[in-house]
Design a protein around this motif. Structure first.
Motif, mmCIF file in Angstrom:
data_model
loop_
_atom_site.group_PDB
_atom_site.id
_atom_site.type_symbol
_atom_site.label_atom_id
_atom_site.label_comp_id
_atom_site.label_asym_id
_atom_site.label_seq_id
_atom_site.Cartn_x
_atom_site.Cartn_y
_atom_site.Cartn_z
ATOM 1 N N ALA A 50 0.850 -1.176 0.000
ATOM 2 C CA ALA A 50 0.000 0.000 0.000
ATOM 3 C C ALA A 50 0.885 1.224 0.000
ATOM 4 O O ALA A 50 1.981 1.219 0.550
ATOM 5 N N SER A 51 0.430 2.298 -0.675
ATOM 6 C CA SER A 51 1.260 3.477 -0.830
ATOM 7 C C SER A 51 0.560 4.705 -0.288
ATOM 8 O O SER A 51 -0.653 4.836 -0.398
ATOM 9 N N GLN A 52 1.306 5.645 0.355
ATOM 10 C CA GLN A 52 0.740 6.912 0.870
ATOM 11 C C GLN A 52 0.846 7.983 -0.181
ATOM 12 O O GLN A 52 0.929 9.162 0.128
ATOM 13 N N GLY A 53 0.818 7.665 -1.464
ATOM 14 C CA GLY A 53 0.929 8.672 -2.517
ATOM 15 C C GLY A 53 2.336 8.690 -3.053
ATOM 16 O O GLY A 53 2.852 7.697 -3.525
ATOM 17 N N GLY A 54 3.028 9.844 -2.934
ATOM 18 C CA GLY A 54 4.389 9.946 -3.446
ATOM 19 C C GLY A 54 4.391 10.052 -4.955
ATOM 20 O O GLY A 54 3.361 10.131 -5.595
ATOM 21 N N LYS A 55 5.586 10.026 -5.538
ATOM 22 C CA LYS A 55 5.683 10.193 -6.977
ATOM 23 C C LYS A 55 5.286 8.915 -7.711
ATOM 24 O O LYS A 55 5.352 7.819 -7.162
ATOM 25 N N LYS A 56 4.909 9.097 -8.958
ATOM 26 C CA LYS A 56 4.486 7.972 -9.780
ATOM 27 C C LYS A 56 5.439 7.811 -10.945
ATOM 28 O O LYS A 56 5.860 8.790 -11.555
ATOM 29 N N ALA A 57 5.786 6.566 -11.239
ATOM 30 C CA ALA A 57 6.680 6.296 -12.370
ATOM 31 C C ALA A 57 6.017 6.734 -13.665
ATOM 32 O O ALA A 57 4.800 6.649 -13.812
ATOM 33 N N PRO A 58 6.810 7.236 -14.640
ATOM 34 C CA PRO A 58 6.234 7.685 -15.911
ATOM 35 C C PRO A 58 5.591 6.527 -16.664
ATOM 36 O O PRO A 58 6.028 5.379 -16.541
ATOM 37 N N PRO A 59 4.544 6.795 -17.446
ATOM 38 C CA PRO A 59 3.854 5.723 -18.170
ATOM 39 C C PRO A 59 4.757 5.028 -19.180
ATOM 40 O O PRO A 59 5.685 5.630 -19.725
ATOM 41 N N VAL A 60 4.473 3.757 -19.412
ATOM 42 C CA VAL A 60 5.227 2.953 -20.371
ATOM 43 C C VAL A 60 4.311 2.671 -21.563
ATOM 44 O O VAL A 60 3.246 2.077 -21.406
ATOM 45 N N GLU A 61 4.726 3.116 -22.754
ATOM 46 C CA GLU A 61 3.907 2.942 -23.953
ATOM 47 C C GLU A 61 4.453 1.845 -24.854
ATOM 48 O O GLU A 61 5.668 1.707 -25.001
ATOM 49 N N SER A 62 3.546 1.071 -25.431
ATOM 50 C CA SER A 62 3.914 0.031 -26.392
ATOM 51 C C SER A 62 2.939 0.085 -27.563
ATOM 52 O O SER A 62 1.762 0.413 -27.392
ATOM 53 N N PRO A 76 3.494 2.424 -9.114
ATOM 54 C CA PRO A 76 3.813 1.781 -10.398
ATOM 55 C C PRO A 76 3.307 2.581 -11.594
ATOM 56 O O PRO A 76 2.296 3.285 -11.512
ATOM 57 N N ALA A 77 4.025 2.457 -12.689
ATOM 58 C CA ALA A 77 3.663 3.175 -13.918
ATOM 59 C C ALA A 77 2.403 2.586 -14.540
ATOM 60 O O ALA A 77 2.084 1.411 -14.365
ATOM 61 N N ASP A 78 1.685 3.425 -15.281
ATOM 62 C CA ASP A 78 0.586 2.938 -16.112
ATOM 63 C C ASP A 78 1.167 2.300 -17.371
ATOM 64 O O ASP A 78 2.166 2.789 -17.920
ATOM 65 N N LEU A 79 0.550 1.204 -17.813
ATOM 66 C CA LEU A 79 0.904 0.611 -19.101
ATOM 67 C C LEU A 79 -0.078 1.137 -20.148
ATOM 68 O O LEU A 79 -1.292 1.061 -19.954
ATOM 69 N N ILE A 80 0.462 1.674 -21.238
ATOM 70 C CA ILE A 80 -0.379 2.244 -22.280
ATOM 71 C C ILE A 80 -0.067 1.556 -23.609
ATOM 72 O O ILE A 80 1.083 1.526 -24.040
ATOM 73 N N PHE A 81 -1.101 1.002 -24.229
ATOM 74 C CA PHE A 81 -0.960 0.409 -25.552
ATOM 75 C C PHE A 81 -1.519 1.386 -26.571
ATOM 76 O O PHE A 81 -2.642 1.886 -26.415
ATOM 77 N N VAL A 82 -0.720 1.671 -27.612
ATOM 78 C CA VAL A 82 -1.108 2.645 -28.631
ATOM 79 C C VAL A 82 -1.393 1.899 -29.936
ATOM 80 O O VAL A 82 -0.526 1.194 -30.467
ATOM 81 N N VAL A 83 -2.604 2.062 -30.448
ATOM 82 C CA VAL A 83 -3.024 1.345 -31.660
ATOM 83 C C VAL A 83 -2.208 1.806 -32.870
ATOM 84 O O VAL A 83 -2.015 3.001 -33.090
ATOM 85 N N ASP A 84 -1.713 0.837 -33.616
ATOM 86 C CA ASP A 84 -1.050 1.091 -34.888
ATOM 87 C C ASP A 84 -1.730 0.219 -35.943
ATOM 88 O O ASP A 84 -2.207 -0.876 -35.624
#
Length: 305
Positions: free
Chosen positions: A117-129, A194-202
């Motif tokens: 569990a996390s008290q907030g803090g910084k978030k890792a940048p999103p990872v795009e694929s 943890p970072a968000d995982l983002i899938f980008v449609v191609d």
């Protein structure tokens, strides 16, 4: 026996106190409502079941009654309470968060990752694929399953690799650049959300069709004879239908056939579609015999206008 608390906690009937705690931690983190925003009702029900099972099996008095008489027995037995007196066992869903807080801290903490569990803090940048999709998938819609591996802390805080299958529902009409986000499915590092995982449609290139917004374009080669005398095209659509398209006009440079509602579905209104545009490339003969030239002059001599 009614509800099987041992099965809910995925432990044997002889499970020790430490085994109960370890299993509760794992299952509570998996089904905590903060981690299951999409299926929140299901998560809340599972989380309550897990908490109730732990509440009974972790208490020696309750567990002994349950082992002998089952669920009906535990819910009708007179149990002593810390404040004195006695009463039948009734699990209050609000107590689920109290039990969770005993393991992971106060109820104001939001759950992240798999076991922390996390008290907030910084978030890792999103990872795009990139998510390469065929034109058929973007026309008809489909479901993709993506296997990911990531690092998460175990119940003792040590990093471990876990595999997970993510399901992506590709909607008809999605375009290149559409993003699908899976919140906080990246690696979990200490002190960082943890970072968000983002899938980008191609879009994959297609052998027949080219997409232009909501329209589909087909470049059709046609002989000079067919351009002058007429031709019938048979075209297989992206959903497997066959379109029969008669071309009766003389095909001149820049000539196009436009068919409404045979293009790509509109993502916000899939029942409507763009246009199908057929462009023509006239193939001229590389050479003609003198006799053929003479025949053409005779046939077309009065057709200049």
């Amino acid at each position: 026996m009614g509800v099987d608390y041992y099965n809910i906690l995925k432990v044997s009937r002889g499970a020790t106190e430490e085994e109960l705690k370890r299993s509760y931690k794992k299952l509570a983190m998996k089904w905590h409502p903060d981690k299951n925003s999409v299926n929140k009702k299901e998560a809340e029900a599972k989380f309550k079941q897990i908490s109730e099972a732990y509440d009974v099996l972790s208490d020696p008095q309750k567990r002994q009654i349950y082992d002998i008489y089952g669920e009906e027995g535990i819910k009708s037995a007179e149990l002593s309470s810390p404040s004195g007196g006695a009463g039948a066992y009734r699990f209050n869903p609000r107590h689920a968060e109290d039990i969770f807080a005993e393991f992971f801290g106060g109820s104001d903490r939001k759950v992240y990752g798999d076991g922390v569990a996390s008290q907030g803090g910084k978030k890792a940048p999103p990872v795009e694929s990139k998510l390469a999709c065929s034109l058929e998938e973007l026309y008809n819609g489909s479901r993709r399953k993506m296997r990911i591996s990531r690092l998460v802390p175990d119940e003792f805080g040590k990093p471990k690799t876990v595999d997970e299958i993510l399901k992506i529902d590709i909607k008809p009409g999605w375009k290149k650049g559409t993003k699908i986000t899976f919140p906080e499915k990246g690696n979990h590092e200490p002190g960082v959300t943890p970072a968000d995982l983002i899938f980008v449609v191609d879009e994959k290139p297609h052998a027949v069709f080219k997409r232009d917004g909501n329209d589909l374009i087909v470049n059709q080669k046609i002989s000079l004879l067919d351009a002058l005398t007429g031709h019938t095209l048979n075209l297989t659509t992206l959903d497997g239908r066959t379109l029969t398209i008669p071309v009766t006009d003389i095909v001149k440079p820049g000539y196009q056939v436009v068919i409404s509602n045979e293009g790509m579905p509109l993502s916000k209104e899939p029942s409507k579609k763009g246009k199908l545009i057929i462009k023509f490339d006239v193939k001229f003969p590389s050479r003609l015999t003198a006799e053929q030239k003479s025949d053409l002059r005779r046939a077309l001599g009065g057709a200049e206008n």
